[in-house]
Design a protein around this motif. Structure first.
Motif, PDB file in Angstrom:
ATOM      1  N   PHE A   1       0.832  -1.194   0.000  1.00 49.55           N
ATOM      2  CA  PHE A   1       0.000   0.000   0.000  1.00 49.55           C
ATOM      3  C   PHE A   1       0.872   1.251   0.000  1.00 49.55           C
ATOM      4  O   PHE A   1       1.925   1.290   0.646  1.00 49.55           O
ATOM      5  N   ALA A   2       0.414   2.254  -0.726  1.00 45.99           N
ATOM      6  CA  ALA A   2       1.130   3.522  -0.789  1.00 45.99           C
ATOM      7  C   ALA A   2       1.224   4.145   0.597  1.00 45.99           C
ATOM      8  O   ALA A   2       0.312   4.022   1.415  1.00 45.99           O
ATOM      9  N   PHE A   3       2.337   4.838   0.842  1.00 45.01           N
ATOM     10  CA  PHE A   3       2.505   5.522   2.121  1.00 45.01           C
ATOM     11  C   PHE A   3       1.450   6.600   2.312  1.00 45.01           C
ATOM     12  O   PHE A   3       0.828   6.716   3.368  1.00 45.01           O
ATOM     13  N   SER A   4       1.222   7.413   1.298  1.00 42.16           N
ATOM     14  CA  SER A   4       0.402   8.610   1.438  1.00 42.16           C
ATOM     15  C   SER A   4      -0.993   8.422   0.853  1.00 42.16           C
ATOM     16  O   SER A   4      -1.159   7.825  -0.217  1.00 42.16           O
ATOM     17  N   LYS A   5      -1.971   8.990   1.543  1.00 40.26           N
ATOM     18  CA  LYS A   5      -3.341   8.968   1.033  1.00 40.26           C
ATOM     19  C   LYS A   5      -3.499   9.828  -0.214  1.00 40.26           C
ATOM     20  O   LYS A   5      -4.470   9.665  -0.964  1.00 40.26           O
TER      21      LYS A   5
ATOM     22  N   ALA B   1       7.796   3.021   2.996  1.00 41.27           N
ATOM     23  CA  ALA B   1       7.259   3.297   4.332  1.00 41.27           C
ATOM     24  C   ALA B   1       5.766   3.028   4.436  1.00 41.27           C
ATOM     25  O   ALA B   1       5.135   3.368   5.439  1.00 41.27           O
ATOM     26  N   GLY B   2       5.186   2.405   3.397  1.00 45.10           N
ATOM     27  CA  GLY B   2       3.802   1.964   3.464  1.00 45.10           C
ATOM     28  C   GLY B   2       3.740   0.521   3.944  1.00 45.10           C
ATOM     29  O   GLY B   2       4.761  -0.170   4.053  1.00 45.10           O
ATOM     30  N   PRO B   3       2.539   0.016   4.239  1.00 49.05           N
ATOM     31  CA  PRO B   3       2.397  -1.367   4.681  1.00 49.05           C
ATOM     32  C   PRO B   3       2.661  -2.355   3.541  1.00 49.05           C
ATOM     33  O   PRO B   3       2.225  -2.150   2.415  1.00 49.05           O
ATOM     34  N   VAL B   4       3.363  -3.438   3.875  1.00 49.32           N
ATOM     35  CA  VAL B   4       3.626  -4.510   2.914  1.00 49.32           C
ATOM     36  C   VAL B   4       3.498  -5.830   3.657  1.00 49.32           C
ATOM     37  O   VAL B   4       3.955  -5.957   4.796  1.00 49.32           O
ATOM     38  N   GLY B   5       2.838  -6.814   3.027  1.00 46.23           N
ATOM     39  CA  GLY B   5       2.688  -8.096   3.706  1.00 46.23           C
ATOM     40  C   GLY B   5       1.630  -8.962   3.073  1.00 46.23           C
ATOM     41  O   GLY B   5       1.517  -9.022   1.854  1.00 46.23           O
ATOM     42  N   TRP B   6       0.805  -9.615   3.918  1.00 52.63           N
ATOM     43  CA  TRP B   6      -0.182 -10.560   3.405  1.00 52.63           C
ATOM     44  C   TRP B   6      -1.381 -10.663   4.348  1.00 52.63           C
ATOM     45  O   TRP B   6      -1.287 -10.335   5.531  1.00 52.63           O
TER      46      TRP B   6
ATOM     47  N   LEU C   1      -3.715   1.937  12.070  1.00 52.35           N
ATOM     48  CA  LEU C   1      -2.380   2.258  12.581  1.00 52.35           C
ATOM     49  C   LEU C   1      -1.540   3.116  11.637  1.00 52.35           C
ATOM     50  O   LEU C   1      -0.686   3.885  12.089  1.00 52.35           O
ATOM     51  N   HIS C   2      -1.747   2.965  10.343  1.00 53.75           N
ATOM     52  CA  HIS C   2      -0.885   3.661   9.383  1.00 53.75           C
ATOM     53  C   HIS C   2      -1.395   5.071   9.109  1.00 53.75           C
ATOM     54  O   HIS C   2      -2.601   5.273   8.922  1.00 53.75           O
ATOM     55  N   PRO C   3      -0.457   6.053   9.057  1.00 53.20           N
ATOM     56  CA  PRO C   3       0.988   5.943   9.280  1.00 53.20           C
ATOM     57  C   PRO C   3       1.328   6.151  10.752  1.00 53.20           C
ATOM     58  O   PRO C   3       0.718   6.982  11.436  1.00 53.20           O
ATOM     59  N   THR C   4       2.288   5.412  11.240  1.00 51.33           N
ATOM     60  CA  THR C   4       2.727   5.554  12.621  1.00 51.33           C
ATOM     61  C   THR C   4       3.716   6.709  12.744  1.00 51.33           C
ATOM     62  O   THR C   4       4.255   7.202  11.756  1.00 51.33           O
ATOM     63  N   ALA C   5       3.966   7.091  13.988  1.00 55.14           N
ATOM     64  CA  ALA C   5       4.959   8.136  14.239  1.00 55.14           C
ATOM     65  C   ALA C   5       6.344   7.707  13.783  1.00 55.14           C
ATOM     66  O   ALA C   5       7.194   8.546  13.482  1.00 55.14           O
TER      67      ALA C   5
END
Length: 446
Positions: free
Chosen positions: A104-108, A381-386, A351-355
């Motif tokens: 997912f992209a870091f920024s909205k 710095a965006g979420p990556v996973g499954w 949670l995203h984005p965290t401090a």
């Protein structure tokens, strides 16, 4: 004993063909190398830590989205796909059965497309147990162990050629020069000093220009071996090995690993075993930065939990390139009125984005990042996973990584937490320490 979730295979109006999958035990993993033996294709989807995790091949379905509601829309799409799915799963462990890899992209505000990808074949390993999943949307395909093994063999039949580093490979400047980045950090410190925010994370990039196509599978093997305590990931050209777990959900329990506070291991005194503990844990600046990150995560996670535990004091995490101040957080998730606990993707959205990767307050930090950085973070710095069909999942923060922009061009990213007392020259040096994992894996130097 197999468990089955059976629903009609006829898709609803406007819905694509139903997903069908089978998961069976797989004994083809060497206990010494584990999943590393399956990193032979540059297009593999990857999630590996300590030889456990998953490697996926091919693509059965894909969902892409942009905008501030990207997590909600991604989760809605996944639920729709699951509603019509037919699943045969002999193991029933987190990650088996239907699964989607995601980035997912870091920024909205980013134009970069966030994505969920359902692979065709997944080889997994959990607690030393190997398994194999075959996923299709072909209503005529056989769901048998033999069909799964045949599909896997087809992907392994012709592994991609793995090129070694070339003497002509070079590192080029990114969007900001070193002097420009230091000026940006100084501006960030001024905003913190003026009381607009307490922490701001500022990133920069550099570009690896290669003579021959990047051998992603080789890079991932290098990262997985050198950084076995990290989560080595690959989704659609986003590659890296992150030390930071945004959220892991497994059977109603959530876990996270928070990092903030960094010390470069290069040049550290070899005869001083207490050096990292003394410098990191003894630094008011580092402890302050870490506490901001912990408070950000636990405060956001609390409404979803019945109880939560974390270290009373951060510990020093030793990686090959740096030391970090780290804290692990574990929480028991609270079911909603229907008895369902939040999925891993629902917690990612909260949670995203965290401090740790943005700053605090988030809104102020996000606006300053867009104003000062001058680069597009994209998935960095965006979420990556499954995520699996039960809502279990592991989502790291895409750090210590890079984006493969073309076969011979790879963009590396690194960022630093800016608080009052941050020095531009020290933050610049810290970015180089964070570039080091990818630079070493690519076989390229400054």
């Amino acid at each position: 004993m197999s468990t089955e979730s059976l629903t009609a295979l006829t898709p609803a109006p406007g819905q694509s063909r139903a997903l069908r999958s089978i998961t069976v035990a797989h004994g083809g993993l060497d206990p010494r190398s584990g999943l590393l033996d399956y990193l032979v294709r540059n297009d593999a989807h990857t999630w590996i830590r300590h030889n456990g995790g998953m490697v996926g091949y091919g693509e059965t379905k894909r969902f892409t989205v942009t905008g501030p509601d990207r997590f909600t829309r991604g989760q809605d799409w996944w639920r729709r796909e699951l509603a019509g799915a037919h699943v045969v799963d002999e193991l029933g462990v987190p990650g088996s059965g239907l699964i989607a890899f995601g980035s997912f992209a870091f920024s909205k505000t980013s134009a970069h497309e966030s994505r969920l990808i359902v692979p065709e074949v997944v080889v997994g390993c959990t607690d030393g147990r190997g398994w194999l999943t075959y996923i299709t949307d072909d209503p005529e395909a056989e769901l048998t162990a033999e069909a799964a093994e045949t599909a896997l063999a087809a992907y392994l039949l012709e592994p991609d050629e793995q090129y070694p580093p070339s003497p002509g490979d070079r590192l080029a400047p990114g969007v900001l020069s070193e002097d420009e980045y230091q000026a940006v950090v100084a501006e960030g410190v001024r905003h913190v000093h003026d009381g607009e925010l307490s922490k701001l994370v500022l990133a920069r990039d550099v570009v690896a220009e290669l003579e021959r196509p990047v051998s992603t599978a080789r890079v991932l093997r290098e990262l997985a071996v050198r950084y076995e305590d990290c989560w080595t990931y690959a989704v659609d050209g986003l590659i890296g090995s992150t030390p930071e777990m945004l959220i892991k959900v497994e059977n109603n329990t959530a876990q996270a690993r928070v990092l903030a506070g960094t010390l470069d291991r290069a040049g550290a005194p070899a005869a001083d075993p207490g050096y990292a503990e003394r410098v990191l844990a003894g630094s008011e600046k580092q402890l302050h930065e870490h506490q901001i990150a912990i408070d950000s995560l636990t405060g956001t996670l609390e409404p979803f939990t019945s109880s939560m535990t974390s270290h009373s004091e951060p510990f020093v995490l030793q990686l090959p390139n740096v030391w970090h101040l780290a804290s692990d957080v574990t929480a028991n998730l609270t079911p909603d009125g229907d008895g369902h606990v939040p999925t891993s993707l629902a917690l990612v959205q909260a949670l995203h984005p965290t401090a740790a990767v943005c700053g605090t307050p988030t809104t102020v930090a996000g606006a300053l990042i867009r104003e000062l950085e001058h680069l597009q973070r994209g998935p960095y710095a965006g979420p990556v996973g499954w995520i699996d069909a039960a809502g279990n999942g592991e989502w790291g923060i895409a750090l210590r990584g890079a984006v493969v922009e073309t076969p011979t061009r790879v963009r590396l990213y690194a960022g630093c937490g800016i608080v009052e007392g941050s020095r531009p020259e020290a933050e610049l040096a810290e970015t180089w320490s964070k570039f080091r994992p990818m630079m070493e894996a690519l076989g390229i130097s400054r």
